[in-house]
Motif scaffolding. Structure first.
Motif, PDB file in Angstrom:
ATOM      1  N   LEU A 261      10.595 -10.155   4.381  1.00  0.00           N
ATOM      2  CA  LEU A 261      10.176  -8.983   4.743  1.00  0.00           C
ATOM      3  C   LEU A 261      10.251  -7.861   3.917  1.00  0.00           C
ATOM      4  O   LEU A 261       9.363  -6.962   3.657  1.00  0.00           O
ATOM      5  N   VAL A 262      11.139  -7.968   2.869  1.00  0.00           N
ATOM      6  CA  VAL A 262      11.243  -7.010   1.776  1.00  0.00           C
ATOM      7  C   VAL A 262       9.930  -6.994   0.884  1.00  0.00           C
ATOM      8  O   VAL A 262       9.484  -6.051   0.802  1.00  0.00           O
ATOM      9  N   PRO A 263       9.614  -8.124   0.435  1.00  0.00           N
ATOM     10  CA  PRO A 263       8.324  -8.027  -0.558  1.00  0.00           C
ATOM     11  C   PRO A 263       7.123  -7.612   0.523  1.00  0.00           C
ATOM     12  O   PRO A 263       6.123  -7.020  -0.277  1.00  0.00           O
ATOM     13  N   LEU A 264       7.136  -7.967   1.572  1.00  0.00           N
ATOM     14  CA  LEU A 264       5.786  -7.623   2.548  1.00  0.00           C
ATOM     15  C   LEU A 264       5.782  -6.173   2.882  1.00  0.00           C
ATOM     16  O   LEU A 264       4.788  -5.702   2.779  1.00  0.00           O
ATOM     17  N   ILE A 265       6.957  -5.487   2.753  1.00  0.00           N
ATOM     18  CA  ILE A 265       7.089  -4.038   2.982  1.00  0.00           C
ATOM     19  C   ILE A 265       6.665  -3.409   1.676  1.00  0.00           C
ATOM     20  O   ILE A 265       6.041  -2.334   1.930  1.00  0.00           O
ATOM     21  N   LEU A 266       7.058  -4.017   0.445  1.00  0.00           N
ATOM     22  CA  LEU A 266       6.595  -3.337  -0.766  1.00  0.00           C
ATOM     23  C   LEU A 266       5.317  -3.341  -0.748  1.00  0.00           C
ATOM     24  O   LEU A 266       4.683  -2.489  -1.464  1.00  0.00           O
ATOM     25  N   VAL A 267       4.518  -4.514  -0.688  1.00  0.00           N
ATOM     26  CA  VAL A 267       3.150  -4.561  -0.678  1.00  0.00           C
ATOM     27  C   VAL A 267       2.073  -4.149   0.236  1.00  0.00           C
ATOM     28  O   VAL A 267       1.030  -3.833  -0.156  1.00  0.00           O
ATOM     29  N   THR A 268       2.517  -3.326   1.052  1.00  0.00           N
ATOM     30  CA  THR A 268       1.890  -2.504   1.841  1.00  0.00           C
ATOM     31  C   THR A 268       1.325  -1.303   0.943  1.00  0.00           C
ATOM     32  O   THR A 268       0.229  -0.668   1.604  1.00  0.00           O
ATOM     33  N   GLY A 269       2.308  -0.676   0.144  1.00  0.00           N
ATOM     34  CA  GLY A 269       1.937   0.427  -0.424  1.00  0.00           C
ATOM     35  C   GLY A 269       2.284   1.538   0.220  1.00  0.00           C
ATOM     36  O   GLY A 269       2.021   2.841  -0.318  1.00  0.00           O
ATOM     37  N   ALA A 270       3.069   1.601   1.269  1.00  0.00           N
ATOM     38  CA  ALA A 270       3.619   2.820   1.917  1.00  0.00           C
ATOM     39  C   ALA A 270       4.983   3.130   1.233  1.00  0.00           C
ATOM     40  O   ALA A 270       6.011   2.345   1.683  1.00  0.00           O
ATOM     41  N   ARG A 271       4.995   4.237   0.800  1.00  0.00           N
ATOM     42  CA  ARG A 271       6.309   4.500   0.249  1.00  0.00           C
ATOM     43  C   ARG A 271       7.506   4.706   1.452  1.00  0.00           C
ATOM     44  O   ARG A 271       8.736   4.510   1.170  1.00  0.00           O
TER      45      ARG A 271
END
Length: 485
Positions: A261-271
């Motif tokens: 989940l952590v990298p998936l959240i990061l790759v969304t580009g949503a701060r």
């Protein structure tokens, strides 16, 4: 005399057996009704996430989803009982008030009444020039958008009418399907991040091409949805298991899912995903309880870690590939830009002034875009436009005025009361705590976005509210176990 007593005993025994049989039959009928509504809700949620991942009114899939929502409302009303509404009294009242407020904005008003409302001067000048100043007009400045806003409420309403008919056990069973939907959305996000920015895995025409948006059209909504999976995952990992091996496997699955989940959240580009993700991790830590092993360990049972190790290793590899492919877009955007540079802070300032100008009743449901475009300064014009304020705590007062603000205050007050009850419990009701965590994340995201205007997310929010309510209702019963309440 003895024969009469024997006859009385036989009659009493026969009556007791009939009562027990009736109760058993009633229980079976009730269980079948619960299962039927649960299956219908599962199907409906699946369709909502496949067709309702965008907040725009011109999304073609809404032509299918909204009629289905009306049919789902009819299905739910067929089995709805008064005790269901009593159990969720506050939510039912809020639903009626929200629908009524949106409906009132569509009622035509006499010309004198409509023209006396704030902010109608420009329309009045146009009507006088056209010679049509005597027509009756709905309260909202944009009747077409008002009707769209009204019909959009049927999608979460259907989820609400079905969810309130389920008991705590069936509501808790929604945890795994939602986690699977989260996994599917994350998988879509990975393919989108490493694939063609205009490829077929983007489900909506107007979207954040090149970003991992998953089942949504907006990266912010994908990030929020993935963030909410963290407290839900904590609840799932806390549920009782039959064996020690099952306990270890569940912990391994939780660890692997969190690592993904952590990298998936990061790759969304949503701060906002970074900030809310930290809060979600704290909520998950507070919710999690070591799962109880309710079964008896058999001597032939062997401890197996192979599958757990394989799962964690595969997840770690997937994490590394995802980060390398996407270069953690959210971190780059967080370091390179800020809210003011994107014009959002200026838009909030304009919206706040407009909300004051249109007091006390607002500009009308669905009217933000034309109202904002009339007031925005020339240096603010650009090829793109604000479809929403990106702050529902500003947009609701602007379009619905004081009545909308009162509804928000009522919801916040009710949430505060629920949090106090959770804090006062000797043993935290985990289902209620999970619902409260999801609601909190939605509420904070609504300060910089509009997640509740997305049909699928609105349905998800309804489920979280039901978790909070049913978890509090059952806290006195479930305070001593670890089954997820």
């Amino acid at each position: 005399m003895a024969n009469r007593r024997k006859g009385t005993r036989k009659s009493a025994a026969l009556a007791a057996s009939l009562v027990n049989a009736f109760r058993a039959l009633a229980g079976q009928v009730e269980d079948r009704a619960q299962s039927r509504v649960y299956r219908a809700l599962l199907i409906y949620l699946g369709l909502a996430f496949l067709m309702g991942g965008a907040a725009r009114y011109d999304v073609q899939s809404l032509m299918i989803l909204r009629p289905l929502a009306v049919l789902a409302c009819g299905f739910a009303l067929w089995s709805l009982k008064i005790e269901h509404l009593r159990r969720y009294r506050f939510m039912a009242i809020m639903a009626v008030l929200i629908i009524a407020l949106a409906g009132v904005h569509l009622i035509p008003l006499p010309p004198a009444v409509w023209q006396s409302l704030p902010g109608r001067d420009l329309v009045m000048h146009v009507e006088r020039a056209a010679g049509i100043e005597t027509i009756w007009r709905p309260f909202t400045l944009t009747p077409t958008d008002g009707w769209n806003a009204f019909f959009s409420l049927f999608v979460p309403l259907a989820a609400f009418l079905m969810a309130i008919q389920l008991d705590a056990a069936h509501l808790r069973k929604l945890v795994l399907p939602l986690l699977l939907i989260g996994a599917l959305s994350g998988l879509f996000g990975i393919v989108q991040a490493v694939g063609d920015p205009g490829g077929p895995f983007y489900l909506y025409r107007i979207t954040n091409n090149g970003s991992a948006v998953g089942l949504f059209s907006n990266r912010n909504h994908q990030a929020l949805f993935l963030v909410t999976m963290i407290p839900i995952l904590a609840l799932f990992a806390s549920q009782s298991v039959q064996t020690e091996n099952a306990k270890k496997m569940r912990l391994a699955v939780m660890a692997g899912a969190l690592a993904m989940l952590v990298p998936l959240i990061l790759v969304t580009g949503a701060r906002q995903g970074i900030v809310l993700g930290i809060l979600a991790l704290i909520c998950g830590w507070l919710i999690y309880r070591t799962p109880q092993v309710v079964g008896v360990r058999r001597r032939t049972e062997r401890k197996s870690y192979a599958l757990a190790i394989a799962g964690v290793s595969g997840t770690t590899l997937l994490v590394l590939l995802t980060v390398m492919a996407s270069r953690a877009e959210a971190l780059k955007r967080l370091l390179s830009t800020n809210v003011a540079e994107e014009g959002r802070a200026q838009a909030w300032e304009i919206a706040a002034r407009l909300a004051i100008d249109y007091l006390p009743f607002g500009s009308g449901s669905g009217s933000f875009v034309p109202v904002f475009q009339q007031a925005e300064p020339l240096d603010f014009l650009s090829p793109v436009y604000f479809n929403h304020v990106h702050n529902d705590f500003l947009e609701v007062p602007l379009t619905f005025g004081v009545p909308g603000m009162l509804l928000i205050l009522a919801a916040v007050a009710a949430y505060g009361v629920a949090i106090r009850k959770i804090g006062q419990s000797n043993s935290t009701p985990m289902l209620a705590a999970t619902g409260a965590a999801v609601i909190l994340l939605f509420g904070l995201a609504s300060f910089v976005d509009y997640p509740l205007r997305v049909p699928s997310m609105a349905c998800f929010f309804v489920i979280a509210c039901c978790w909070l309510r049913i978890g509090l209702l059952n806290r006195s019963i479930s305070s001593g176990n670890n089954n997820g309440d």
